[in-house]
Write a protein that holds these residues in place. Sequence first.
Motif, PDB file in Angstrom:
ATOM      1  N   ALA B 146     -12.655   1.474 -16.375  1.00 26.70           N
ATOM      2  CA  ALA B 146     -11.897   2.676 -15.999  1.00 26.70           C
ATOM      3  C   ALA B 146     -11.939   3.705 -17.127  1.00 26.70           C
ATOM      4  N   ALA B 147     -11.959   3.216 -18.372  1.00 32.91           N
ATOM      5  CA  ALA B 147     -11.973   4.137 -19.516  1.00 32.91           C
ATOM      6  C   ALA B 147     -13.380   4.627 -19.840  1.00 32.91           C
ATOM      7  N   GLY B 148     -14.403   3.810 -19.541  1.00 38.52           N
ATOM      8  CA  GLY B 148     -15.733   4.104 -20.065  1.00 38.52           C
ATOM      9  C   GLY B 148     -16.768   4.604 -19.075  1.00 38.52           C
ATOM     10  N   ALA B 149     -16.634   4.248 -17.801  1.00 41.60           N
ATOM     11  CA  ALA B 149     -17.650   4.678 -16.828  1.00 41.60           C
ATOM     12  C   ALA B 149     -17.487   6.171 -16.554  1.00 41.60           C
ATOM     13  N   LYS B 150     -18.611   6.830 -16.262  1.00 41.96           N
ATOM     14  CA  LYS B 150     -18.538   8.281 -16.026  1.00 41.96           C
ATOM     15  C   LYS B 150     -17.754   8.595 -14.755  1.00 41.96           C
ATOM     16  N   GLN B 151     -17.850   7.718 -13.763  1.00 41.48           N
ATOM     17  CA  GLN B 151     -17.076   7.886 -12.527  1.00 41.48           C
ATOM     18  C   GLN B 151     -16.549   6.540 -12.073  1.00 41.48           C
ATOM     19  N   VAL B 152     -15.401   6.558 -11.418  1.00 40.23           N
ATOM     20  CA  VAL B 152     -14.824   5.334 -10.845  1.00 40.23           C
ATOM     21  C   VAL B 152     -14.541   5.566  -9.366  1.00 40.23           C
ATOM     22  N   TRP B 153     -15.127   4.725  -8.536  1.00 36.55           N
ATOM     23  CA  TRP B 153     -14.818   4.744  -7.106  1.00 36.55           C
ATOM     24  C   TRP B 153     -14.089   3.449  -6.779  1.00 36.55           C
ATOM     25  N   VAL B 154     -13.185   3.521  -5.807  1.00 35.33           N
ATOM     26  CA  VAL B 154     -12.422   2.344  -5.403  1.00 35.33           C
ATOM     27  C   VAL B 154     -12.809   1.927  -3.989  1.00 35.33           C
ATOM     28  N   LEU B 155     -12.936   0.621  -3.794  1.00 35.51           N
ATOM     29  CA  LEU B 155     -13.146   0.036  -2.462  1.00 35.51           C
ATOM     30  C   LEU B 155     -11.919  -0.802  -2.146  1.00 35.51           C
ATOM     31  N   THR B 156     -11.273  -0.547  -1.010  1.00 38.33           N
ATOM     32  CA  THR B 156     -10.031  -1.258  -0.722  1.00 38.33           C
ATOM     33  C   THR B 156      -9.690  -1.188   0.761  1.00 38.33           C
ATOM     34  N   ASP B 157      -8.852  -2.122   1.208  1.00 41.07           N
ATOM     35  CA  ASP B 157      -8.234  -1.940   2.522  1.00 41.07           C
ATOM     36  C   ASP B 157      -7.325  -0.718   2.416  1.00 41.07           C
ATOM     37  N   HIS B 158      -7.147  -0.017   3.511  1.00 40.29           N
ATOM     38  CA  HIS B 158      -6.344   1.210   3.437  1.00 40.29           C
ATOM     39  C   HIS B 158      -4.875   0.899   3.168  1.00 40.29           C
ATOM     40  N   VAL B 159      -4.391  -0.218   3.729  1.00 43.32           N
ATOM     41  CA  VAL B 159      -2.987  -0.628   3.521  1.00 43.32           C
ATOM     42  C   VAL B 159      -2.934  -2.078   3.070  1.00 43.32           C
ATOM     43  N   THR B 160      -1.765  -2.512   2.563  1.00 45.78           N
ATOM     44  CA  THR B 160      -1.580  -3.900   2.158  1.00 45.78           C
ATOM     45  C   THR B 160      -1.494  -4.789   3.393  1.00 45.78           C
ATOM     46  N   ARG B 161      -1.481  -6.111   3.134  1.00 49.99           N
ATOM     47  CA  ARG B 161      -1.365  -7.050   4.263  1.00 49.99           C
ATOM     48  C   ARG B 161      -0.087  -6.810   5.052  1.00 49.99           C
ATOM     49  N   LYS B 162       0.939  -6.290   4.342  1.00 48.53           N
ATOM     50  CA  LYS B 162       2.210  -6.015   5.029  1.00 48.53           C
ATOM     51  C   LYS B 162       2.226  -4.627   5.671  1.00 48.53           C
ATOM     52  N   GLY B 163       1.137  -3.893   5.515  1.00 49.11           N
ATOM     53  CA  GLY B 163       1.057  -2.594   6.173  1.00 49.11           C
ATOM     54  C   GLY B 163       1.512  -1.422   5.342  1.00 49.11           C
ATOM     55  N   ALA B 164       1.840  -1.660   4.069  1.00 53.61           N
ATOM     56  CA  ALA B 164       2.290  -0.571   3.201  1.00 53.61           C
ATOM     57  C   ALA B 164       1.088   0.204   2.664  1.00 53.61           C
ATOM     58  N   PRO B 165       1.264   1.509   2.436  1.00 51.28           N
ATOM     59  CA  PRO B 165       0.155   2.291   1.878  1.00 51.28           C
ATOM     60  C   PRO B 165      -0.267   1.781   0.500  1.00 51.28           C
ATOM     61  N   LYS B 166      -1.577   1.760   0.254  1.00 47.59           N
ATOM     62  CA  LYS B 166      -2.098   1.461  -1.089  1.00 47.59           C
ATOM     63  C   LYS B 166      -2.441   2.753  -1.813  1.00 47.59           C
ATOM     64  N   ILE B 167      -2.590   3.817  -1.053  1.00 50.54           N
ATOM     65  CA  ILE B 167      -2.798   5.145  -1.642  1.00 50.54           C
ATOM     66  C   ILE B 167      -1.417   5.801  -1.665  1.00 50.54           C
ATOM     67  N   VAL B 168      -0.881   5.986  -2.880  1.00 48.26           N
ATOM     68  CA  VAL B 168       0.541   6.305  -3.045  1.00 48.26           C
ATOM     69  C   VAL B 168       0.731   7.554  -3.905  1.00 48.26           C
ATOM     70  N   ASN B 169       1.960   8.086  -3.877  1.00 43.83           N
ATOM     71  CA  ASN B 169       2.265   9.250  -4.721  1.00 43.83           C
ATOM     72  C   ASN B 169       2.232   8.861  -6.193  1.00 43.83           C
ATOM     73  N   LYS B 170       2.832   7.689  -6.482  1.00 45.19           N
ATOM     74  CA  LYS B 170       2.887   7.218  -7.869  1.00 45.19           C
ATOM     75  C   LYS B 170       2.758   5.700  -7.834  1.00 45.19           C
ATOM     76  N   CYS B 171       1.891   5.131  -8.654  1.00 48.65           N
ATOM     77  CA  CYS B 171       1.691   3.681  -8.631  1.00 48.65           C
ATOM     78  C   CYS B 171       2.978   2.964  -9.056  1.00 48.65           C
ATOM     79  N   SER B 172       3.351   1.918  -8.307  1.00 47.26           N
ATOM     80  CA  SER B 172       4.526   1.129  -8.689  1.00 47.26           C
ATOM     81  C   SER B 172       4.130  -0.019  -9.610  1.00 47.26           C
ATOM     82  N   TYR B 173       2.887  -0.449  -9.553  1.00 45.79           N
ATOM     83  CA  TYR B 173       2.410  -1.513 -10.445  1.00 45.79           C
ATOM     84  C   TYR B 173       1.895  -0.898 -11.746  1.00 45.79           C
ATOM     85  N   PRO B 174       1.873  -1.694 -12.830  1.00 49.90           N
ATOM     86  CA  PRO B 174       1.360  -1.163 -14.114  1.00 49.90           C
ATOM     87  C   PRO B 174      -0.070  -0.641 -13.979  1.00 49.90           C
TER      88      PRO B 174
END
Lengths: 228, 234
Positions: B146-174
């Motif tokens: 994340a610090a060193g690559a010129k670009q970072v792309w993310v691959l992910t399910d759009h929501v968590t298994r419980k259906g919550a958004p993973k694309i958020v206003n502010k990350c709740s995890y560190p």
Amino acid sequence: MAINKVVQTRAEAVQGIGDGSTVLISGFGAAGVPTDLIHALLDQGARDLTVVSNNAGTGDRGLAALLREGRVRRIVCSYPRSAGSIAFDELYAAGKIELELVPQGTLSERMRAAGAGIGAFYTPTGVGTKLAEGKEVREIDGREYVLEYPLKGDVALVEAESADRWGNLTYNKSARNFGPVMAMAADLTIVEARNIVELGQMNPETIVTPSIFVDRVFHVPAETASAA
Amino acid sequence: MALEAVAQDEAVKKLTRNQVAWRAANEIPDGSFVNLGIGLPTTCANFMPEDREIVLHSENGILGVGPAPAEGEEDPELINASKDPITLVPGGSFFVHSDAFVMIRGGHIDLALLGAFEISADGDLANWTTENPNFPPGVGGAMDLAAGAKQVWVLTDHVTRKGAPKIVNKCSYPLTAQKVVTKIFTDLAVIDVAPDGLVVREMVEGMTLEALQELTEPKLTLAPDCKVLTAPAL
């Protein structure tokens, strides 16, 4: 007198490793793990160890066995959890092992710094994260960097493909991983080699770890090697 | 439309994991040196576009990662970041771990594909710990990439298994790193993380901006040329 770093027995290979030692163990996943040396260390009996390794062992052999036997007080690694890391997971959940989580590049660079006599270094990795909390941050040319210190081993246990009696080493494919950097970062570097070759038989252009970094070589032929 | 409705709505043609990997792989420019992170990103090696020469890097000391080997051809000493067996393409090389990270931290890697627990509208990435005391954290090479690559792309399910958004206003995890993600590939959409917000460039068939917005915290904008996100059956 002829230099001969090849030792004949498992006991001789791990002789003198003291309680409380910091032990660097090569490998990424199961590739490049010196499983027979880890079991030799288990038999040798040293306790209260700090282990530095990318992962925290899987199944019930190798590092997992050392953990299960309660020999490890603290583990320094980048990615402890993986399929089958049950021994570590149980100790962690029970609060019976200390974990220092280090970003993988910082982990290898800290060992490289120890091997190279570098006092410390600044890296952009981890800036603004919990893993940089409490560490000095400095702006250099407009970018923020975290201060990281060397990580030196009392002992390194390394798996190699081939070795000669001087301790020159070659590796196999991605089993090379941390081997060369750990070999240079410890006071005592012990190698588990699948093949022992005659001095001069290796192509000098393709020796990966030069002999100066190696102290002991123990022959573990592929057909007798333990699975990691 | 809530997640349950989306999940059950047969008109919404969600991508499989392999299809998300295929779609991301097909976005990579010709001639790039690309690191594939643990999990879904490593499977991109199986779906690289044949009309381009792209060199895949693996943190454990490999340049020139090829697709998975045929059954029976696996070599336990030739593995990727996910510890899955791979092959080496002609021109590939092996090197020590510290050199693998010289490439990453020294700015030599054009692009890193990573997984995520959460991504913010600013491009913040959280993917190393959920702070569950029973579940050990694992950072691996993510912070270095994340610090060193010129670009970072993310691959992910759009929501968590419980259906919550993973694309958020502010990350709740560190956080893994701040403001690094520039593109997001999910099972529902392809989204650019632009300086003025998230831009939807592709959506799967049957998806509407309104329905996608319900599954995404930050405001989404539709690209004027937004396309249908499709992939071959894989």
